[in-house]
Design an enzyme around this catalytic site. Structure first.
Site, PDB file in Angstrom:
ATOM      1  CD  GLN A  44      -1.207   0.045   3.733  1.00  0.00           C
ATOM      2  OE1 GLN A  44      -1.603  -1.050   4.116  1.00  0.00           O
ATOM      3  NE2 GLN A  44      -1.578   1.175   4.305  1.00  0.00           N
ATOM      4  CB  CYS A  64      -5.131  -1.070   5.287  1.00  0.00           C
ATOM      5  SG  CYS A  64      -6.136  -0.076   6.396  1.00  0.00           S
ATOM      6  CG  HIS A  99      -3.292  -2.440   9.227  1.00  0.00           C
ATOM      7  ND1 HIS A  99      -3.229  -1.672   8.081  1.00  0.00           N
ATOM      8  CD2 HIS A  99      -2.594  -3.571   8.959  1.00  0.00           C
ATOM      9  CE1 HIS A  99      -2.502  -2.320   7.167  1.00  0.00           C
ATOM     10  NE2 HIS A  99      -2.113  -3.476   7.676  1.00  0.00           N
ATOM     11  CG  ASN A 140       0.222  -6.276   6.723  1.00  0.00           C
ATOM     12  OD1 ASN A 140      -0.610  -5.437   6.358  1.00  0.00           O
ATOM     13  ND2 ASN A 140       1.049  -6.067   7.729  1.00  0.00           N
TER      14      ASN A 140
END
Ligand SMILES: *[C@@H]1O[C@H](CO)[C@@H](O)[C@H](O)[C@H]1NC(C)=O
Length: 354
Positions: free
Chosen positions: A145, A151, A287, A308
């Site tokens: 990102q 996110c 997140h 992630n």
């Protein structure tokens, strides 16, 4: 040039050059000022950090030392996980939180209203002891990102890529930028957002186009009607996993990759490298990530496999194994607080332009 721009520059260089190696150091380097200087220079070369003023360099070296010492000390502590000196090594934990763990999920949860009660996996009686959707070719490699708080878009895309690959047998990398630019009713691009409104947006607007057709630029853009016309994947809605219930999450993840939120602002999380993360973190989620499997180590430690969006050099190729089955019903780092997943029944449009 201010530090934000330098960080951004170094990230774009990482993206362009596609750095694939982790940064290594020798413990001896920590013992002398020359050692530190040399290590810092190597780190800066490794990440192509350029054009820093002398003052800034001195300040960043001080942060670097604190972080490397933390990584070093933690790795000598016989924990279930290891840390590494990664691209965040010159960011204080405060800067890191503000950039990478600052999605105000609580705020968007309030706007979104009550969660859905229907849960199609409620009556799933048995699940396999381990599931890793990566080995079923339904998960793309970890994306990055960079310096944009989207996110939520990455998390949404993992879940949509996953259910699409499961239903069609084809893994297609889908566009985060499409969501950032066009899903702006409740979600706020690089300023943050939430997955459920994104699923609703996709259901109501004909689906999502491909990464290739609408590439990521790590900043807010203007919704491009030409690109958006070429939708690749549709969904038919979404459901929430009953909250604070790791057993329910297990049933869902056994069936498809699931979007979730975590508290990602811990110092250990910033530098996580490998193993099962059992470190300190809160449950005030900030997140968005996605759960793409679960398992158990030979020593009997249970974990979630979490994708992630901080690039492939963070963690285990961009993934983290997060301890599962903790006493707190919210789950470690709040992983069980906000899980949701898309529903897909209908076929994708046939699109000859993609
Ligand atoms: C990005 O776009 C969102 C949604 O349109 C908006 O709320 C936000 O303020 C924008 N952020 C920036 C930095 O332009």
């Amino acid at each position: 040039m201010d530090i934000k721009r330098i960080i951004l520059l170094s990230f774009s260089m990482v993206l362009i050059l596609g750095i694939v190696e982790s940064f290594e150091y020798d413990a001896k380097e920590l013992e002398s000022e020359e050692g530190w200087q040399g290590m810092y220079e190597r780190w800066r070369n490794h990440h192509n950090v350029q054009e820093v003023s002398e003052d800034e360099k001195v300040a960043r070296l001080s942060v670097f030392k604190t972080n490397v010492q933390h990584v070093h000390n933690t790795n000598n502590m016989n924990k279930a996980y290891k840390l590494k000196v990664n691209k965040f090594a010159t960011m204080t934990n405060h800067e890191f939180r503000n950039t990478y763990a600052a999605s105000n999920i609580k705020h968007y949860r309030k706007l979104r209203g009550p969660r859905k009660e229907s849960f199609m996996y409620e009556n799933v009686a048995c699940v396999p002891p381990t599931v890793d959707w990566r080995s079923h070719n339904v998960v793309t490699p970890a994306k990055d990102q960079a310096n944009c708080g989207a996110c939520w878009a990455f998390s949404t895309v993992v879940a949509v890529e996953g259910i699409n690959a499961i239903k069609t047998g084809e893994l297609v990398s889908l566009s985060e930028q499409h969501l950032i630019d066009c899903d702006t009713v409740l979600n706020e691009g690089c300023d943050g957002g939430l997955m459920e409104p994104a699923f609703i947006f996709l259901q109501l607007n004909g689906g999502l186009t491909t990464e290739q057709n609408y590439p990521y630029i790590a900043q807010n853009g203007t919704c491009d009607p030409e690109k958006v016309r070429n939708q690749a994947v549709t969904i038919d809605g979404f459901e929430d996993v009953p909250e604070c219930n790791e057993d329910a999450l297990l049933k869902a993840v056994a069936n498809q990759p699931v979007s979730a939120a975590i508290d990602a602002n811990g110092h250990d999380f910033q530098f996580y490298s490998s193993g099962v993360f059992t470190g300190k973190c809160g449950t005030d989620v900030n997140h968005a990530v996605a759960v793409v499997g679960y398992g158990e180590t030979q020593e009997g430690m249970k974990y979630w496999i979490v994708k992630n969006s901080w690039g492939p050099l963070w963690g285990e190729d961009g993934f983290v194994r997060l301890q599962r089955g903790v006493p707190d019903p919210l789950g470690l780092c709040g992983i069980a607080v906000e899980p949701s997943y898309p529903i897909k029944n209908s076929n994708n449009p046939i699109n000859h332009e993609l």
